[in-house]
Design an enzyme around this catalytic site. Structure first.
Site, PDB file in Angstrom:
ATOM      1  N   TYR A   1       0.820  -1.221   0.000  1.00 35.43           N
ATOM      2  CA  TYR A   1       0.000   0.000   0.000  1.00 35.43           C
ATOM      3  C   TYR A   1       0.850   1.266   0.000  1.00 35.43           C
ATOM      4  CZ  TYR A   1      -4.623  -2.213   0.586  1.00 35.43           C
ATOM      5  OH  TYR A   1      -5.805  -2.900   0.394  1.00 35.43           O
TER       6      TYR A   1
ATOM      7  N   ASN B   1     -13.124  -3.814   4.908  1.00 38.49           N
ATOM      8  CA  ASN B   1     -14.042  -3.903   3.763  1.00 38.49           C
ATOM      9  C   ASN B   1     -13.800  -5.142   2.897  1.00 38.49           C
ATOM     10  OD1 ASN B   1     -11.740  -3.047   2.512  1.00 38.49           O
ATOM     11  ND2 ASN B   1     -12.586  -1.132   1.715  1.00 38.49           N
TER      12      ASN B   1
ATOM     13  N   HIS C   1      -9.829  -6.517  -1.701  1.00 40.02           N
ATOM     14  CA  HIS C   1      -9.064  -5.554  -2.502  1.00 40.02           C
ATOM     15  C   HIS C   1      -9.162  -5.942  -3.966  1.00 40.02           C
ATOM     16  CE1 HIS C   1      -5.714  -3.098  -4.022  1.00 40.02           C
ATOM     17  NE2 HIS C   1      -5.404  -4.169  -4.732  1.00 40.02           N
TER      18      HIS C   1
ATOM     19  N   GLU D   1       0.884  -4.934  -8.938  1.00 38.08           N
ATOM     20  CA  GLU D   1       0.358  -5.643  -7.762  1.00 38.08           C
ATOM     21  C   GLU D   1       0.454  -7.160  -7.930  1.00 38.08           C
ATOM     22  OE1 GLU D   1      -2.759  -2.183  -6.243  1.00 38.08           O
ATOM     23  OE2 GLU D   1      -3.557  -4.126  -6.851  1.00 38.08           O
TER      24      GLU D   1
HETATM   25  P1  IDP Z   1     -10.059   0.607  -2.657  1.00 39.00           P
HETATM   26  O1  IDP Z   1      -9.681  -0.536  -1.743  1.00 39.00           O
HETATM   27  O2  IDP Z   1     -11.537   0.657  -2.898  1.00 39.00           O
HETATM   28  O3  IDP Z   1      -9.247   0.628  -3.943  1.00 39.00           O
HETATM   29  P2  IDP Z   1      -8.378   2.826  -1.774  1.00 39.00           P
HETATM   30  O4  IDP Z   1      -8.755   4.264  -1.868  1.00 39.00           O
HETATM   31  O5  IDP Z   1      -7.342   2.307  -2.710  1.00 39.00           O
HETATM   32  O6  IDP Z   1      -9.721   1.955  -1.865  1.00 39.00           O
HETATM   33  O7  IDP Z   1      -7.901   2.593  -0.270  1.00 39.00           O
HETATM   34  C1  IDP Z   1      -7.276   1.381   0.100  1.00 39.00           C
HETATM   35  C2  IDP Z   1      -7.917   0.895   1.394  1.00 39.00           C
HETATM   36  O8  IDP Z   1      -7.649   1.846   2.415  1.00 39.00           O
HETATM   37  C3  IDP Z   1      -9.450   0.800   1.347  1.00 39.00           C
HETATM   38  O9  IDP Z   1      -9.911  -0.435   0.846  1.00 39.00           O
HETATM   39  C4  IDP Z   1      -9.834   0.991   2.790  1.00 39.00           C
HETATM   40  O10 IDP Z   1      -9.718  -0.236   3.512  1.00 39.00           O
HETATM   41  C5  IDP Z   1      -8.775   1.952   3.287  1.00 39.00           C
HETATM   42  N1  IDP Z   1      -9.295   3.328   3.212  1.00 39.00           N
HETATM   43  C6  IDP Z   1      -9.452   4.098   2.121  1.00 39.00           C
HETATM   44  N2  IDP Z   1      -9.948   5.302   2.423  1.00 39.00           N
HETATM   45  C7  IDP Z   1     -10.116   5.290   3.760  1.00 39.00           C
HETATM   46  C8  IDP Z   1     -10.604   6.267   4.688  1.00 39.00           C
HETATM   47  O11 IDP Z   1     -10.987   7.395   4.341  1.00 39.00           O
HETATM   48  N3  IDP Z   1     -10.626   5.888   6.006  1.00 39.00           N
HETATM   49  C9  IDP Z   1     -10.191   4.655   6.415  1.00 39.00           C
HETATM   50  N4  IDP Z   1      -9.728   3.717   5.567  1.00 39.00           N
HETATM   51  C10 IDP Z   1      -9.692   4.033   4.260  1.00 39.00           C
HETATM   52 MG    MG Z   2      -7.260   0.978  -4.267  1.00 40.35          MG
END
Ligand code: IDP
Ligand code: MG
Length: 139
Positions: free
Chosen positions: A49, A112, A115, A126
């Site tokens: 990350y 969530n 990924h 990746e």
């Molecule tokens: P994605 O997983 O949907 O691609 P990204 O923006 O790439 O989302 O962020 C990577 C991971 O970081 C997300 O899946 C989530 O678990 C975490 N994340 C992203 N934005 C936030 C936030 O605003 N607060 C807390 N965790 C976040």
């Molecule tokens: Mg992402």
């Protein structure tokens, strides 16, 4: 055929929904080309990350990703990157569409479940973070 990387995060593994997540991808025509269960170290999570290293959630995210085993997989198919993102749903499960993995299973934006790479270029790097070309079964 396009390739993408998906990870079932520690919360998905703990909830015992590895099969459910893989099944949702397979039902939409994606092929599993490589798959492995691993425990990411904190350093391994930070490397994966790295693009988010300046974000306020980086430390919590990398603690979470190294908190238990994950399943990393390469998925292939037409429009695989976009298809996987659509099946996953929005980053924040509260905003995810009904029927998506995150809407159905995720507890919060931090936890969530899954990924998926966000573009073909990021998918390539990746995939190679976890797999070499001999690991990927394209036959
Ligand atoms: P994605 O997983 O949907 O691609 P990204 O923006 O790439 O989302 O962020 C990577 C991971 O970081 C997300 O899946 C989530 O678990 C975490 N994340 C992203 N934005 C936030 C936030 O605003 N607060 C807390 N965790 C976040
Ligand atoms: Mg992402």
């Amino acid at each position: 055929m396009e390739k993408t990387l998906s990870i079932i995060k520690p919360d998905g593994v703990k909830k015992n929904i590895i099969g459910e997540v893989v099944s949702r991808f397979e039902k939409q025509g994606l092929k599993v080309l490589a798959m492995r269960m691993i425990s990411l170290t904190k350093k391994g999570a930070c490397g994966f990350y790295a693009v988010h290293s300046e974000r306020p959630f980086f430390n919590d995210l990398t603690d979470f990703m190294s908190s238990g085993p994950v399943v990393v997989m390469v998925l292939g198919g037409g429009d695989a990157v976009k298809k996987v993102r659509a099946i996953m749903g929005a980053t924040n499960p509260a905003e995810a569409e009904p029927g998506t993995i995150r809407k159905d299973f995720a507890d919060s934006i931090d936890n969530n479940i899954v990924h998926g790479s966000d573009a073909p270029e990021t998918a390539a790097s990746e995939i190679h973070y976890f797999f070499n070309c001999l690991d990927i079964c394209e036959g």
